[in-house]
Design an enzyme around this catalytic site. Structure first.
Site, short mmCIF file in Angstrom:
data_model
loop_
_atom_site.label_atom_id
_atom_site.label_comp_id
_atom_site.label_asym_id
_atom_site.label_seq_id
_atom_site.Cartn_x
_atom_site.Cartn_y
_atom_site.Cartn_z
N ASN A 1 2.76 7.52 -4.52
CA ASN A 1 2.35 6.16 -4.11
C ASN A 1 0.86 5.95 -4.39
O ASN A 1 0.45 4.85 -4.78
CB ASN A 1 2.68 5.91 -2.64
N ILE B 1 0.96 11.27 12.60
CA ILE B 1 0.92 10.03 13.38
C ILE B 1 -0.48 9.85 13.96
O ILE B 1 -1.08 10.80 14.47
CB ILE B 1 2.03 10.02 14.45
N HIS C 1 6.83 2.79 4.25
CA HIS C 1 7.90 3.58 4.87
C HIS C 1 9.17 3.44 4.02
O HIS C 1 9.53 2.33 3.61
CB HIS C 1 8.16 3.09 6.30
N VAL D 1 11.00 4.33 -7.00
CA VAL D 1 10.86 3.61 -8.28
C VAL D 1 11.10 2.11 -8.09
O VAL D 1 10.33 1.28 -8.57
CB VAL D 1 11.85 4.19 -9.33
#
Ligand code: GAR
Length: 203
Positions: free
Chosen positions: A16, A95, A112, A180
């Site tokens: 990412n 977190i 997410h 993707v």
């Protein structure tokens, strides 16, 4: 135009992060610039991606911190020192508590790998999310980009994209298709959208 300064927080492969780097190069992201990559894992391949693209990086290891507060304060110090405007969690597997999130209201976004509110919250990360989607038997999953608040995966949704599950999918094949078809598209688009908004609010 003074661009929004972006920090990307990572833990692993950093695909990412790569999508964001590519989007900046191709002109999908024009309102922001990646100024810093912070990893909580010294072996994260994302660090290599930062290096190859001349992006400054830092490592903050939880095991070297006295507490969660200390861990978060070290990240906060890096964010402040580098005048960061927008924090992007891109596969960051830790977190962050309210101590951190309340300092950066609507200035932290996360990607997410499911359609929130399905398969999200504590324990749902990485491949586990796709295992859960397959074992439930949903026919459509996807990805969500959302603001980060004190509730894990509970902040306001910015963008979502659906992805169809195919016969014979494994968690690995599904993870790849969600990346993707959804994550690598909506994360850069969301980063541009919010970066632009931050610039407009400054005016
Ligand atoms: C991505 O699928 C991302 O959505 C997910 O981890 C993967 C990281 O891949 N994040 C979460 O599960 C957060 N709850 P990457 O390091 O190649 O970007």
């Amino acid at each position: 135009m003074v661009k929004t300064k972006i920090a990307v927080l990572v833990s692993g492969g950093g695909t990412n992060l790569q999508a964001l780097i590519d989007a900046e190069k191709s002109g999908i992201i024009v309102s922001g610039s990646i100024a810093l990559v912070i990893a909580n894992n010294k072996d994260a391949y994302a660090l290599e991606r930062a290096k190859q693209n001349g992006i400054k990086s830092a490592i903050v290891l939880k095991k070297e911190c006295a507490s969660q507060l200390d861990f978060e304060n070290k990240i906060i110090a890096l964010i402040e020192e580098n005048d960061i405007d927008l924090i992007v969690l891109a596969g960051f597997m830790s977190i962050l508590s309210e101590h951190f999130t309340s300092k950066y209201d609507h200035r932290i976004i996360n990607v997410h790998p499911s359609l929130i509110p399905s398969f999200c919250g504590q324990g749902f990360y990485g491949l586990h999310v796709h295992e859960a989607a397959l074992s439930y038997g949903v026919k459509v999953t996807g990805a969500t980009v959302h603001f980060v608040n004190e509730i894990p995966d509970g902040g306001e949704i910015i963008m979502q994209k659906a992805v169809e599950i195919q016969e014979g999918d494994t968690p690995e094949t599904l993870q790849k298709r969600v990346m993707v078809e959804a994550e690598w598209k909506i994360l850069p688009l969301s980063v541009e959208k919010i970066s632009k908004k931050i610039i407009e609010e400054r005016r």
